[in-house]
Design an enzyme around this catalytic site. Structure first.
Site, PDB file in Angstrom:
ATOM      1  N   TYR A  93     -20.514 -20.511 -20.661  1.00  0.00           N
ATOM      2  CA  TYR A  93     -21.121 -19.303 -21.227  1.00  0.00           C
ATOM      3  C   TYR A  93     -21.366 -18.237 -20.150  1.00  0.00           C
ATOM      4  O   TYR A  93     -20.564 -17.336 -19.982  1.00  0.00           O
ATOM      5  CB  TYR A  93     -22.427 -19.640 -21.966  1.00  0.00           C
ATOM      6  CG  TYR A  93     -22.861 -18.516 -22.882  1.00  0.00           C
ATOM      7  CD1 TYR A  93     -22.399 -18.467 -24.191  1.00  0.00           C
ATOM      8  CD2 TYR A  93     -23.679 -17.492 -22.435  1.00  0.00           C
ATOM      9  CE1 TYR A  93     -22.742 -17.418 -25.030  1.00  0.00           C
ATOM     10  CE2 TYR A  93     -24.032 -16.432 -23.260  1.00  0.00           C
ATOM     11  CZ  TYR A  93     -23.569 -16.402 -24.562  1.00  0.00           C
ATOM     12  OH  TYR A  93     -23.902 -15.368 -25.377  1.00  0.00           O
ATOM     13  N   LYS A 126     -21.195 -10.144 -21.221  1.00  0.00           N
ATOM     14  CA  LYS A 126     -22.631  -9.872 -21.214  1.00  0.00           C
ATOM     15  C   LYS A 126     -23.051  -9.133 -19.943  1.00  0.00           C
ATOM     16  O   LYS A 126     -23.967  -8.304 -19.972  1.00  0.00           O
ATOM     17  CB  LYS A 126     -23.417 -11.180 -21.348  1.00  0.00           C
ATOM     18  CG  LYS A 126     -23.166 -11.938 -22.658  1.00  0.00           C
ATOM     19  CD  LYS A 126     -23.542 -11.123 -23.864  1.00  0.00           C
ATOM     20  CE  LYS A 126     -23.394 -11.935 -25.154  1.00  0.00           C
ATOM     21  NZ  LYS A 126     -23.703 -11.141 -26.359  1.00  0.00           N
ATOM     22  N   LEU A 167     -30.152 -19.814 -31.015  1.00  0.00           N
ATOM     23  CA  LEU A 167     -30.399 -20.176 -32.413  1.00  0.00           C
ATOM     24  C   LEU A 167     -29.094 -20.571 -33.087  1.00  0.00           C
ATOM     25  O   LEU A 167     -28.004 -20.379 -32.545  1.00  0.00           O
ATOM     26  CB  LEU A 167     -31.020 -18.994 -33.166  1.00  0.00           C
ATOM     27  CG  LEU A 167     -32.458 -18.618 -32.838  1.00  0.00           C
ATOM     28  CD1 LEU A 167     -32.849 -17.359 -33.592  1.00  0.00           C
ATOM     29  CD2 LEU A 167     -33.405 -19.757 -33.194  1.00  0.00           C
ATOM     30  N   ASP A 192     -15.260  -0.832 -40.053  1.00  0.00           N
ATOM     31  CA  ASP A 192     -15.006  -1.194 -38.664  1.00  0.00           C
ATOM     32  C   ASP A 192     -15.886  -0.358 -37.743  1.00  0.00           C
ATOM     33  O   ASP A 192     -15.604   0.821 -37.484  1.00  0.00           O
ATOM     34  CB  ASP A 192     -13.528  -0.974 -38.346  1.00  0.00           C
ATOM     35  CG  ASP A 192     -13.176  -1.336 -36.916  1.00  0.00           C
ATOM     36  OD1 ASP A 192     -14.057  -1.872 -36.195  1.00  0.00           O
ATOM     37  OD2 ASP A 192     -12.024  -1.074 -36.509  1.00  0.00           O
TER      38      ASP A 192
END
Length: 400
Positions: free
Chosen positions: A234, A243, A273, A110
């Protein structure tokens, strides 16, 4: 054991060791065929090193002459259950690296935990002359347990609105409309906890406190922005908030490393991708299928290994990497070209189930999805019995 793909949702629960090895060898061969990079970095730590961009980074760094220490959380084979694809990928990578006389050691556990961070620090002191000069943070996880035992989960949702858009089932090829309720505040904060910059900062702070960073050490994390058409789910959604936190963290870490060792930290925004993560996000598989078709027609398509080699060549091995105003490397430059995105906007309304393979490159998306787990590789005979118990050499040696 004869292994077949077993897909559940956006995850394949089986993996093929020979197929995974063949895919790793393909990436290694690509990197070996490129002009040789200078030996700038000696000891590289990759956090999230077993798949995708993290694995490709490890391959490029090794071929450039670096010692690599990889961290990940993967599953070893047990009874009749195959190991995870990342386990087989790492076994294949270490097999190559050790045969080539390269140092490559892996730690499975972890990465969010303080105990594993200490294990990595001990390894750096023992094996790498006590210093690392490049730290790549490429961790992707669905959940995280913090030091107090609280478990946070990430979600893929829009914020302040119900999200409706067309999407595709990558296995059946059926195009349909998806509707997702907006995220709650708890879901937003949970996603930031898992996918934001807090753990990256904890890693750098732990390495600084242990005094295992070399002078002018560099750290970077990987991110994705995508086009405006995917913003609602997103960049303007829960993942986008995470992000944004990662981006803010990069600025703080850049200042911290500059003061500590004249180092630097930044974000690399990469191209869309086929990954386990992208397969899970509504709309994105359909968008990437269309993106692949257009970029292949323009001869600008890149996979993980091509992008990571370009990242190392043009930015990491440069004294002055090209950054945007937010301290980011933009490897998504070819994806976000105006002509590419305009063509996507023109074709998007046309996509239906009956013309999916004509308008998009869903065939490649589906094939690459299976290849993530070692399937759909032309060189492999999947009718043959294979041994699923493949050790990762460095981990195997540690546990003997």
């Amino acid at each position: 054991m004869i292994i077949e793909p077993k897909v559940r949702g956006f995850i394949c629960t089986t993996a093929h060791p020979l197929g995974c090895e063949a895919r790793v060898i393909e990436q290694i061969n690509y990197a070996l065929q490129q002009p040789k990079l200078p030996k700038k970095y000696k000891n590289v730590l990759i956090i999230g090193a077993s798949t995708g961009y993290g694995l490709a980074s490890r391959i490029v760094a090794s071929i450039a002459g670096a010692n690599t220490l990889g961290v990940f959380f993967e599953r070893e084979a047990m009874d009749k259950r195959t190991a995870s694809a990342g386990w087989y990928n790492t076994a294949a990578f270490e097999k190559y690296a050790h045969q080539a006389g390269l140092y490559a050691r892996s730690i499975n556990g972890d990465a969010f935990s303080a105990a594993l961070k200490q294990q990595v620090i001990d390894c750096i002191r023992q094996d790498l002359n006590g210093k690392v000069d490049l730290i790549i943070y490429s961790l992707a996880a669905p959940r995280r347990q913090d030091a107090n035992g609280v478990v946070y989960s990430s979600t893929l949702k829009a914020i302040d609105r119900t999200f409706k858009e067309k999407t595709v089932d990558i296995v059946t090829g059926i195009v349909s409309e998806v509707e997702i309720a907006p995220a709650t505040e708890a879901e937003i904060q949970g996603t930031i906890k898992v996918m934001g910059g807090e753990d990256w900062a904890l890693w750098i702070e732990a390495l600084i406190e242990a005094d295992v960073l070399a002078p002018q050490a560099t750290s970077l994390a990987y991110s994705y922005i995508g086009p405006e058409m995917t913003y609602p789910i997103y960049w303007h959604g829960t993942i986008g908030k995470a992000k944004e936190d990662l981006q803010n963290t990069s600025r703080d870490l850049n200042d911290l490393l500059a003061k500590h060792c004249q180092g630097r930290a930044f974000i690399s925004v990469n191209k869309g991708l086929v990954t386990q993560a992208s397969a899970a996000i509504p709309v994105v598989p359909l968008y990437i299928s269309l993106l692949y078709k257009i970029m292949k027609e323009k001869n600008t398509h890149e996979g993980c290994i091509e992008q990571m080699w370009r990242l190392f060549r043009d930015h990491l091995y440069s004294d002055a990497p090209v950054l945007d105003s937010d301290n980011r490397i933009r490897l998504d430059d070819l994806e976000l070209c105006d002509d590419v995105q305009q063509r996507i906007l023109e074709l998007w309304p046309q996509i239906q189930t009956d013309n999916l393979e004509e308008v998009t490159d869903i065939v490649s998306f589906r094939r690459e999805f299976y290849q993530l787990f070692g399937f759909a590789v032309d060189s492999i005979d999947y009718t043959l019995d294979v041994d699923i118990n493949v050790p990762i050499p460095s981990i195997h040696l540690e546990t003997v």
